[in-house]
Design a protein around this motif. Structure first.
Motif, PDB file in Angstrom:
ATOM      1  N   ILE A  84       0.814  -1.177  -0.113  1.00 38.30           N
ATOM      2  CA  ILE A  84      -0.051   0.214  -0.094  1.00 38.30           C
ATOM      3  C   ILE A  84       1.012   1.348   0.015  1.00 38.30           C
ATOM      4  O   ILE A  84       0.543   2.240  -0.568  1.00 38.30           O
ATOM      5  CB  ILE A  84      -0.972  -0.114   1.179  1.00 38.30           C
ATOM      6  N   ASP A  85       1.953   1.287   0.520  1.00 34.15           N
ATOM      7  CA  ASP A  85       2.725   2.383   0.768  1.00 34.15           C
ATOM      8  C   ASP A  85       3.701   2.637  -0.297  1.00 34.15           C
ATOM      9  O   ASP A  85       4.583   3.571  -0.506  1.00 34.15           O
ATOM     10  CB  ASP A  85       3.648   2.479   2.034  1.00 34.15           C
ATOM     11  N   GLN A  86       3.748   1.590  -1.443  1.00 29.98           N
ATOM     12  CA  GLN A  86       4.421   1.725  -2.502  1.00 29.98           C
ATOM     13  C   GLN A  86       3.736   1.827  -4.037  1.00 29.98           C
ATOM     14  O   GLN A  86       4.075   1.745  -5.159  1.00 29.98           O
ATOM     15  CB  GLN A  86       5.343   0.536  -2.716  1.00 29.98           C
ATOM     16  N   LYS A  87       2.262   1.999  -3.817  1.00 29.33           N
ATOM     17  CA  LYS A  87       1.612   2.255  -4.738  1.00 29.33           C
ATOM     18  C   LYS A  87       1.937   3.246  -5.919  1.00 29.33           C
ATOM     19  O   LYS A  87       2.338   4.275  -5.322  1.00 29.33           O
ATOM     20  CB  LYS A  87      -0.005   2.328  -4.459  1.00 29.33           C
ATOM     21  N   ASP A  88       1.775   3.031  -7.131  1.00 27.78           N
ATOM     22  CA  ASP A  88       1.916   4.081  -8.178  1.00 27.78           C
ATOM     23  C   ASP A  88       1.074   5.063  -8.158  1.00 27.78           C
ATOM     24  O   ASP A  88      -0.142   4.929  -7.834  1.00 27.78           O
ATOM     25  CB  ASP A  88       2.137   3.702  -9.587  1.00 27.78           C
ATOM     26  N   SER A  89       1.403   6.293  -8.220  1.00 28.08           N
ATOM     27  CA  SER A  89       0.428   7.326  -8.601  1.00 28.08           C
ATOM     28  C   SER A  89      -0.221   7.436  -9.739  1.00 28.08           C
ATOM     29  O   SER A  89       0.378   7.200 -10.624  1.00 28.08           O
ATOM     30  CB  SER A  89       1.441   8.840  -8.332  1.00 28.08           C
ATOM     31  N   VAL A  90      -1.270   7.759  -9.780  1.00 26.88           N
ATOM     32  CA  VAL A  90      -2.266   7.630 -11.175  1.00 26.88           C
ATOM     33  C   VAL A  90      -1.860   8.978 -11.832  1.00 26.88           C
ATOM     34  O   VAL A  90      -2.403   8.972 -13.016  1.00 26.88           O
ATOM     35  CB  VAL A  90      -3.791   7.794 -10.697  1.00 26.88           C
ATOM     36  N   PHE A  91      -1.246   9.797 -11.267  1.00 33.24           N
ATOM     37  CA  PHE A  91      -0.728  10.943 -12.096  1.00 33.24           C
ATOM     38  C   PHE A  91      -0.167  10.502 -13.298  1.00 33.24           C
ATOM     39  O   PHE A  91       0.136  11.404 -14.252  1.00 33.24           O
ATOM     40  CB  PHE A  91       0.147  11.900 -11.151  1.00 33.24           C
ATOM     41  N   ALA A  92       0.673   9.489 -13.187  1.00 31.15           N
ATOM     42  CA  ALA A  92       1.514   9.059 -14.381  1.00 31.15           C
ATOM     43  C   ALA A  92       0.584   8.882 -15.597  1.00 31.15           C
ATOM     44  O   ALA A  92       1.081   8.947 -16.536  1.00 31.15           O
ATOM     45  CB  ALA A  92       2.111   7.885 -13.944  1.00 31.15           C
ATOM     46  N   GLU A  93      -0.570   8.308 -15.460  1.00 27.90           N
ATOM     47  CA  GLU A  93      -1.403   7.942 -16.424  1.00 27.90           C
ATOM     48  C   GLU A  93      -2.030   9.419 -16.744  1.00 27.90           C
ATOM     49  O   GLU A  93      -2.398   9.716 -17.833  1.00 27.90           O
ATOM     50  CB  GLU A  93      -2.428   7.215 -15.877  1.00 27.90           C
ATOM     51  N   THR A  94      -2.727  10.121 -16.137  1.00 24.11           N
ATOM     52  CA  THR A  94      -3.562  11.250 -16.118  1.00 24.11           C
ATOM     53  C   THR A  94      -2.840  12.519 -16.791  1.00 24.11           C
ATOM     54  O   THR A  94      -3.537  13.317 -17.732  1.00 24.11           O
ATOM     55  CB  THR A  94      -4.168  11.732 -14.889  1.00 24.11           C
ATOM     56  N   LYS A  95      -1.358  12.658 -16.422  1.00 22.15           N
ATOM     57  CA  LYS A  95      -0.750  13.726 -17.079  1.00 22.15           C
ATOM     58  C   LYS A  95      -0.716  13.582 -18.506  1.00 22.15           C
ATOM     59  O   LYS A  95      -0.487  14.645 -19.302  1.00 22.15           O
ATOM     60  CB  LYS A  95       0.755  14.039 -16.517  1.00 22.15           C
ATOM     61  N   LYS A  96      -0.804  12.202 -19.117  1.00 22.41           N
ATOM     62  CA  LYS A  96      -0.611  12.095 -20.556  1.00 22.41           C
ATOM     63  C   LYS A  96      -1.898  12.793 -21.270  1.00 22.41           C
ATOM     64  O   LYS A  96      -1.883  13.556 -22.219  1.00 22.41           O
ATOM     65  CB  LYS A  96      -0.817  10.648 -20.864  1.00 22.41           C
ATOM     66  N   LEU A  97      -2.941  12.550 -20.430  1.00 21.82           N
ATOM     67  CA  LEU A  97      -4.341  13.472 -21.216  1.00 21.82           C
ATOM     68  C   LEU A  97      -4.202  15.034 -20.873  1.00 21.82           C
ATOM     69  O   LEU A  97      -4.569  15.849 -21.791  1.00 21.82           O
ATOM     70  CB  LEU A  97      -5.648  12.810 -20.562  1.00 21.82           C
ATOM     71  N   LEU A  98      -3.597  15.453 -19.808  1.00 25.21           N
ATOM     72  CA  LEU A  98      -3.309  16.843 -19.355  1.00 25.21           C
ATOM     73  C   LEU A  98      -2.561  17.387 -20.751  1.00 25.21           C
ATOM     74  O   LEU A  98      -2.818  18.734 -20.808  1.00 25.21           O
ATOM     75  CB  LEU A  98      -2.689  17.063 -18.208  1.00 25.21           C
ATOM     76  N   ALA A  99      -1.258  16.739 -21.260  1.00 23.49           N
ATOM     77  CA  ALA A  99      -0.810  17.199 -22.146  1.00 23.49           C
ATOM     78  C   ALA A  99      -1.548  17.453 -23.688  1.00 23.49           C
ATOM     79  O   ALA A  99      -1.056  18.371 -24.249  1.00 23.49           O
ATOM     80  CB  ALA A  99       0.296  16.095 -22.534  1.00 23.49           C
ATOM     81  N   LEU A 100      -2.634  16.797 -23.774  1.00 26.79           N
ATOM     82  CA  LEU A 100      -3.576  17.162 -24.887  1.00 26.79           C
ATOM     83  C   LEU A 100      -4.183  18.594 -24.850  1.00 26.79           C
ATOM     84  O   LEU A 100      -4.324  19.027 -26.152  1.00 26.79           O
ATOM     85  CB  LEU A 100      -4.666  16.190 -25.128  1.00 26.79           C
ATOM     86  N   ALA A 101      -4.049  19.303 -23.678  1.00 30.24           N
ATOM     87  CA  ALA A 101      -4.445  20.640 -23.549  1.00 30.24           C
ATOM     88  C   ALA A 101      -3.468  21.462 -23.510  1.00 30.24           C
ATOM     89  O   ALA A 101      -3.673  22.919 -23.228  1.00 30.24           O
ATOM     90  CB  ALA A 101      -5.540  20.649 -22.429  1.00 30.24           C
ATOM     91  N   ALA A 102      -2.095  21.015 -23.399  1.00 26.80           N
ATOM     92  CA  ALA A 102      -1.209  22.146 -23.359  1.00 26.80           C
ATOM     93  C   ALA A 102      -0.461  22.245 -24.946  1.00 26.80           C
ATOM     94  O   ALA A 102      -0.555  21.552 -25.924  1.00 26.80           O
ATOM     95  CB  ALA A 102      -0.023  21.448 -22.734  1.00 26.80           C
ATOM     96  N   VAL A 103       0.138  23.656 -25.091  1.00 32.17           N
ATOM     97  CA  VAL A 103       0.712  24.001 -26.290  1.00 32.17           C
ATOM     98  C   VAL A 103       1.906  23.048 -26.809  1.00 32.17           C
ATOM     99  O   VAL A 103       2.764  22.750 -25.688  1.00 32.17           O
ATOM    100  CB  VAL A 103       1.258  25.385 -26.330  1.00 32.17           C
TER     101      VAL A 103
END
Length: 239
Positions: A84-103
């Protein structure tokens, strides 16, 4: 046969005529969990023409807005074998979609995307216009491990593809013509309408007095062909 995952293809470059995509690009996003629903909406503008003695005024088409696709994408990194203390952050996946709204790089704008899924292949092409992030689960250390992203894509099509789809080469649609060296109104009318005598229609639409005096590089309006009234056949014409 394995489960087909929806993939968001991200533009890898912009050619002279259209954007370019690569099926094997590292920037493409394969969703971890296929969406349950896809919602597509589109609006078309019709303007009512006021007229006396009409209960239902005539409607005239004015324009259409690009279609909008809405989809909810679910991400989860909690369901793994890691402690439980080593779970990966879901940010690693969601940031790929956030990049679609960036220049993006030298394009000076966010990238164009294609959504494809299994046998449907590419079923929507557009740009990300809105993304709402909802993180719903965290570890004791505050690491986000579950999230739902509400994404809205607006339809995008290159000018060349749109002209092909609308068949704007048809003579019944008004167009703007760029004059080339040596062209006259008669030669333009012959090429556009297959009738050199229609140079008068072009001259009238542009207020041109001298049909031979056209400056190369200038633009003129080519009016649409209007259907002519049906010719009345007389009895003597049949004989």
């Amino acid at each position: 046969m394995g489960l087909a995952k929806m993939v968001i293809q991200v533009e890898v470059g912009h050619g002279e005529k259209d954007v370019r995509f690569d099926d094997h690009s590292e920037t493409n996003i394969e969703v971890k969990f296929n969406p349950k629903t896809l919602s597509v909406s589109r609006s078309v503008s019709w303007q009512s023409q006021k007229a006396a003695k009409r209960d239902a005024p005539e409607l005239q088409y004015t324009s259409a807005d690009p279609a909008t696709l809405s989809v909810d994408l679910f991400f989860d990194t909690y369901d793994s074998d890691k402690p439980i203390d080593q779970k990966d952050s879901v940010f690693a996946e969601t940031k790929k979609l956030l990049a679609l709204a960036a220049v993006s790089g030298d394009k000076h704008r966010p990238p164009v995307c294609r959504l494809q899924w299994g046998t449907q292949a590419v079923f929507f092409q557009g740009v990300l216009i809105q993304i709402d992030q909802n993180y719903t689960m965290f570890t004791e250390l505050g690491t986000p491990v579950r999230a739902t992203l509400k994404c809205s894509f607006k339809q995008w099509r290159s000018n060349i593809d749109d002209r092909k789809k609308q068949n704007l080469m048809s003579a019944d649609v008004a167009k703007v013509w760029t004059v080339r060296r040596g062209q006259t109104l008669a030669s333009i009318a012959a090429q556009e309408y297959a009738d050199a005598n229609r140079w008068r229609d072009i001259a009238a639409a542009n207020g041109i007095d001298d049909p031979l005096a056209l400056a190369p590089g200038s633009t003129i309006l080519l009016p649409p062909v209007r259907p002519s009234a049906s010719r009345v056949i007389r009895a003597e014409d049949i004989l």
